[in-house]
Design an enzyme around this catalytic site. Structure first.
Site, PDB file in Angstrom:
ATOM      1  N   TYR A 202       0.771  -1.221   0.000  1.00  0.00           N
ATOM      2  CA  TYR A 202       0.000   0.000   0.000  1.00  0.00           C
ATOM      3  C   TYR A 202       0.807   1.277   0.000  1.00  0.00           C
ATOM      4  CZ  TYR A 202      -4.374   2.311  -0.243  1.00  0.00           C
ATOM      5  OH  TYR A 202      -5.420   3.032  -0.700  1.00  0.00           O
ATOM      6  N   HIS A 203       1.615   1.410  -0.994  1.00  0.00           N
ATOM      7  CA  HIS A 203       2.289   2.668  -1.270  1.00  0.00           C
ATOM      8  C   HIS A 203       2.090   2.992  -2.744  1.00  0.00           C
ATOM      9  CE1 HIS A 203       4.083   3.096   2.637  1.00  0.00           C
ATOM     10  NE2 HIS A 203       4.460   1.836   2.579  1.00  0.00           N
TER      11      HIS A 203
ATOM     12  N   ALA B 231       2.733  11.814  -4.059  1.00  0.00           N
ATOM     13  CA  ALA B 231       3.279  10.571  -4.613  1.00  0.00           C
ATOM     14  C   ALA B 231       2.616  10.154  -5.922  1.00  0.00           C
ATOM     15  CB  ALA B 231       3.155   9.447  -3.582  1.00  0.00           C
TER      16      ALA B 231
ATOM     17  N   ASN C  19       9.039   3.373   2.181  1.00  0.00           N
ATOM     18  CA  ASN C  19       7.783   4.083   2.389  1.00  0.00           C
ATOM     19  C   ASN C  19       7.762   5.343   1.529  1.00  0.00           C
ATOM     20  OD1 ASN C  19       6.882   2.249   4.284  1.00  0.00           O
ATOM     21  ND2 ASN C  19       7.757   3.369   5.991  1.00  0.00           N
TER      22      ASN C  19
ATOM     23  N   ASN D  73       6.204   8.165   2.367  1.00  0.00           N
ATOM     24  CA  ASN D  73       5.932   9.394   3.102  1.00  0.00           C
ATOM     25  C   ASN D  73       7.023  10.448   2.920  1.00  0.00           C
ATOM     26  OD1 ASN D  73       7.598   7.691   4.595  1.00  0.00           O
ATOM     27  ND2 ASN D  73       6.798   8.344   6.560  1.00  0.00           N
TER      28      ASN D  73
END
Length: 151
Positions: A86-87, A121, A131, A133
């Site tokens: 889930y990125h 992103a 990740n 973020n």
């Protein structure tokens, strides 16, 4: 960490409040590379867990159960249990205005709109091997700086 399968994001209505249709299309790459990598990962995990140094510590295999042994069975298990890291990235392709599939230019400006930018992103062309973020923060700060420099 570098899936080849590509999903799709679609509008379901002209109503701005309508939910989007998100189709992740997991394991859909034409060459089957994503499935192959995951099946090999299961085999490697089993091999490592069976090493004498770990065999007594690992306990029994819970999922997939040891009863799942053939490659076809492991493939079926992977398909049934595949989830995402889930990125997601890349829903707003970056590229020149001449590229009909590009949403934004190299500075995040949405093609065909004045003063509208995407700075997250979604403009990343590939999923980072970490990740998202921090990379998303960097993208946002960089585009914000460009916008402020223009005004």
């Amino acid at each position: 960490m570098t899936p080849r399968s590509r999903g799709a994001l679609r509008l379901t209505s002209a109503n701005l409040d309508a939910a989007l249709m998100i189709d992740h299309r997991y394991l859909s790459d034409p060459d089957g590379e994503d499935l192959r990598v995951l099946v090999e990962g299961v085999a490697l995990s089993r091999e490592i867990a069976a090493k004498p140094a770990l065999a007594g510590l690992a306990g029994i295999e819970i999922s997939p159960s040891g009863a799942i042994a053939t490659r076809a069975e492991v493939e079926a298990w992977v398909r049934a249990n595949c989830w995402h890291y889930y990125h997601p990235v890349g829903t707003c392709r970056m590229g020149p205005a001449s590229d009909r599939s590009a949403v934004v230019d190299s500075r995040g400006k949405i093609h065909g709109l004045d003063n509208a930018y995407v700075a997250d992103a979604s403009i990343m062309p590939v999923i980072p091997r970490a990740n998202t973020n921090v990379p998303a923060l960097v993208v946002g700060e960089r585009i914000a700086r460009w916008i402020l420099e223009r005004s």
